[in-house]
Scaffold this motif. Structure first.
Motif, PDB file in Angstrom:
ATOM      1  N   ASP A 144      43.408  13.557  42.099  1.00  0.00           N
ATOM      2  CA  ASP A 144      42.331  14.528  41.970  1.00  0.00           C
ATOM      3  C   ASP A 144      42.693  15.608  40.961  1.00  0.00           C
ATOM      4  N   ALA A 145      41.792  15.849  40.019  1.00  0.00           N
ATOM      5  CA  ALA A 145      41.983  16.932  39.055  1.00  0.00           C
ATOM      6  C   ALA A 145      40.674  17.704  38.949  1.00  0.00           C
ATOM      7  N   ASP A 177      37.645  20.094  37.190  1.00  0.00           N
ATOM      8  CA  ASP A 177      36.846  19.889  35.975  1.00  0.00           C
ATOM      9  C   ASP A 177      37.549  20.386  34.715  1.00  0.00           C
ATOM     10  N   ASP A 178      38.134  21.574  34.786  1.00  0.00           N
ATOM     11  CA  ASP A 178      38.781  22.146  33.602  1.00  0.00           C
ATOM     12  C   ASP A 178      39.939  21.290  33.117  1.00  0.00           C
ATOM     13  N   VAL A 179      40.728  20.783  34.039  1.00  0.00           N
ATOM     14  CA  VAL A 179      41.870  19.959  33.665  1.00  0.00           C
ATOM     15  C   VAL A 179      41.393  18.628  33.084  1.00  0.00           C
ATOM     16  N   ARG A 180      40.380  18.016  33.704  1.00  0.00           N
ATOM     17  CA  ARG A 180      39.841  16.751  33.165  1.00  0.00           C
ATOM     18  C   ARG A 180      39.299  16.962  31.755  1.00  0.00           C
ATOM     19  N   LEU A 181      38.591  18.072  31.531  1.00  0.00           N
ATOM     20  CA  LEU A 181      38.048  18.368  30.207  1.00  0.00           C
ATOM     21  C   LEU A 181      39.178  18.569  29.199  1.00  0.00           C
ATOM     22  N   SER A 182      40.175  19.351  29.556  1.00  0.00           N
ATOM     23  CA  SER A 182      41.310  19.600  28.653  1.00  0.00           C
ATOM     24  C   SER A 182      42.012  18.302  28.289  1.00  0.00           C
ATOM     25  N   ARG A 183      42.256  17.470  29.281  1.00  0.00           N
ATOM     26  CA  ARG A 183      42.934  16.188  29.018  1.00  0.00           C
ATOM     27  C   ARG A 183      42.098  15.305  28.104  1.00  0.00           C
ATOM     28  N   ALA A 218      28.450  11.654  35.086  1.00  0.00           N
ATOM     29  CA  ALA A 218      28.873  10.313  35.528  1.00  0.00           C
ATOM     30  C   ALA A 218      30.050  10.411  36.485  1.00  0.00           C
ATOM     31  N   HIS A 219      30.982  11.319  36.189  1.00  0.00           N
ATOM     32  CA  HIS A 219      32.126  11.520  37.087  1.00  0.00           C
ATOM     33  C   HIS A 219      31.632  11.989  38.461  1.00  0.00           C
ATOM     34  N   GLU A 220      30.730  12.962  38.442  1.00  0.00           N
ATOM     35  CA  GLU A 220      30.214  13.501  39.707  1.00  0.00           C
ATOM     36  C   GLU A 220      29.429  12.461  40.499  1.00  0.00           C
ATOM     37  N   LYS A 221      28.735  11.573  39.803  1.00  0.00           N
ATOM     38  CA  LYS A 221      27.902  10.579  40.481  1.00  0.00           C
ATOM     39  C   LYS A 221      28.685   9.336  40.916  1.00  0.00           C
ATOM     40  N   TYR A 222      29.627   8.869  40.081  1.00  0.00           N
ATOM     41  CA  TYR A 222      30.274   7.583  40.350  1.00  0.00           C
ATOM     42  C   TYR A 222      31.737   7.667  40.772  1.00  0.00           C
ATOM     43  N   VAL A 223      32.478   8.637  40.261  1.00  0.00           N
ATOM     44  CA  VAL A 223      33.919   8.685  40.530  1.00  0.00           C
ATOM     45  C   VAL A 223      34.246   9.572  41.723  1.00  0.00           C
ATOM     46  N   GLU A 224      33.807  10.812  41.679  1.00  0.00           N
ATOM     47  CA  GLU A 224      34.127  11.785  42.743  1.00  0.00           C
ATOM     48  C   GLU A 224      33.780  11.265  44.143  1.00  0.00           C
ATOM     49  N   PRO A 225      32.619  10.628  44.354  1.00  0.00           N
ATOM     50  CA  PRO A 225      32.295  10.147  45.707  1.00  0.00           C
ATOM     51  C   PRO A 225      33.238   9.076  46.240  1.00  0.00           C
ATOM     52  N   THR A 226      33.971   8.399  45.353  1.00  0.00           N
ATOM     53  CA  THR A 226      34.872   7.344  45.826  1.00  0.00           C
ATOM     54  C   THR A 226      36.173   7.897  46.397  1.00  0.00           C
ATOM     55  N   LYS A 227      36.396   9.200  46.224  1.00  0.00           N
ATOM     56  CA  LYS A 227      37.614   9.828  46.761  1.00  0.00           C
ATOM     57  C   LYS A 227      37.736   9.598  48.262  1.00  0.00           C
ATOM     58  N   LYS A 228      36.609   9.526  48.953  1.00  0.00           N
ATOM     59  CA  LYS A 228      36.621   9.362  50.411  1.00  0.00           C
ATOM     60  C   LYS A 228      37.219   8.033  50.858  1.00  0.00           C
ATOM     61  N   TYR A 229      37.327   7.064  49.959  1.00  0.00           N
ATOM     62  CA  TYR A 229      37.889   5.758  50.315  1.00  0.00           C
ATOM     63  C   TYR A 229      39.414   5.720  50.191  1.00  0.00           C
ATOM     64  N   VAL A 254      45.154  11.368  48.839  1.00  0.00           N
ATOM     65  CA  VAL A 254      44.584  12.103  47.708  1.00  0.00           C
ATOM     66  C   VAL A 254      45.677  13.017  47.175  1.00  0.00           C
ATOM     67  N   ILE A 255      45.984  12.854  45.900  1.00  0.00           N
ATOM     68  CA  ILE A 255      47.050  13.642  45.278  1.00  0.00           C
ATOM     69  C   ILE A 255      46.424  14.672  44.340  1.00  0.00           C
ATOM     70  N   PRO A 256      46.676  15.948  44.587  1.00  0.00           N
ATOM     71  CA  PRO A 256      46.198  16.958  43.637  1.00  0.00           C
ATOM     72  C   PRO A 256      47.051  16.899  42.372  1.00  0.00           C
ATOM     73  N   ASN A 257      46.400  16.815  41.236  1.00  0.00           N
ATOM     74  CA  ASN A 257      47.102  16.731  39.954  1.00  0.00           C
ATOM     75  C   ASN A 257      46.398  17.681  38.998  1.00  0.00           C
ATOM     76  N   TYR A 258      46.920  18.884  38.882  1.00  0.00           N
ATOM     77  CA  TYR A 258      46.222  19.905  38.104  1.00  0.00           C
ATOM     78  C   TYR A 258      46.990  20.350  36.869  1.00  0.00           C
ATOM     79  N   GLY A 259      47.914  19.542  36.388  1.00  0.00           N
ATOM     80  CA  GLY A 259      48.667  19.939  35.208  1.00  0.00           C
ATOM     81  C   GLY A 259      48.870  18.790  34.255  1.00  0.00           C
ATOM     82  N   PHE A 260      49.286  19.135  33.041  1.00  0.00           N
ATOM     83  CA  PHE A 260      49.631  18.140  32.040  1.00  0.00           C
ATOM     84  C   PHE A 260      50.547  18.800  31.029  1.00  0.00           C
TER      85      PHE A 260
END
Length: 159
Positions: free
Chosen positions: A68-69, A71-77, A107-118, A122-128
């Motif tokens: 899990d990252a 929005d800001d980190v995903r955008l930066s990456r 697309a991330h909000e609609k297709y990717v984020e909802p799959t987190k529940k499966y 869940v690993i928080p990953n907020y750096g690069f």
């Protein structure tokens, strides 16, 4: 994603039979006619944004991990990745941000984020690593890595 081919390949690997995986060309964003032979092994790692979107595929995994990252980190990456992949330095930040806001983020909000529940974990990953502009060497906290190793050992019987 060709979920059917992915499921077939995983089934072969589970039966200890090598699988041929098509190579993907990042520049053309298409499969090539070349294949890579993947040999069976005790632990197979499958990664991708949409791997939990297919119910049958989910059921094939012994351990499901969602990184899990925010929005800001995903955008930066994504910006760093696009800048590194651009040919002849023709990176247009305005076009990029427009595409991100109109297509990528929704697309991330609609297709990717909802799959987190499966996911089982869940690993928080907020750096690069911006100093190297190397998004491949991303930071994963040691306790999360230890948890993954423990889960793999528990579920596979490895010591």
């Amino acid at each position: 994603i060709d979920f059917e081919m992915l499921r077939e390949s995983l089934n072969l690997l589970k039966k200890r039979v090598p699988a041929s995986i098509p190579k993907y060309n990042k520049k053309t964003k298409r499969r090539e006619d070349k294949f890579v032979q993947v040999e069976p092994c005790d632990v197979v790692i499958v990664e991708g944004h949409l791997i939990f979107a297919d119910k049958e595929l989910q059921e094939m995994f012994n351990l499901k991990i969602y990184v899990d990252a925010d929005d800001d980190v995903r955008l930066s990456r994504r910006i760093l990745k696009e800048m590194n992949e651009e040919i002849e330095g023709k990176f247009d930040i305005f076009k990029f941000l427009e595409k991100y806001e109109k297509f990528v983020k929704p697309a991330h909000e609609k297709y990717v984020e909802p799959t987190k529940k499966y996911a089982d974990v869940v690993i928080p990953n907020y750096g690069f690593t911006i100093e190297e502009l190397n998004i491949e060497k991303q930071f994963v906290c040691k306790p999360a890595l230890d948890l993954i190793i423990k889960e793999i050992k528990t579920r596979t019987g490895f010591e």
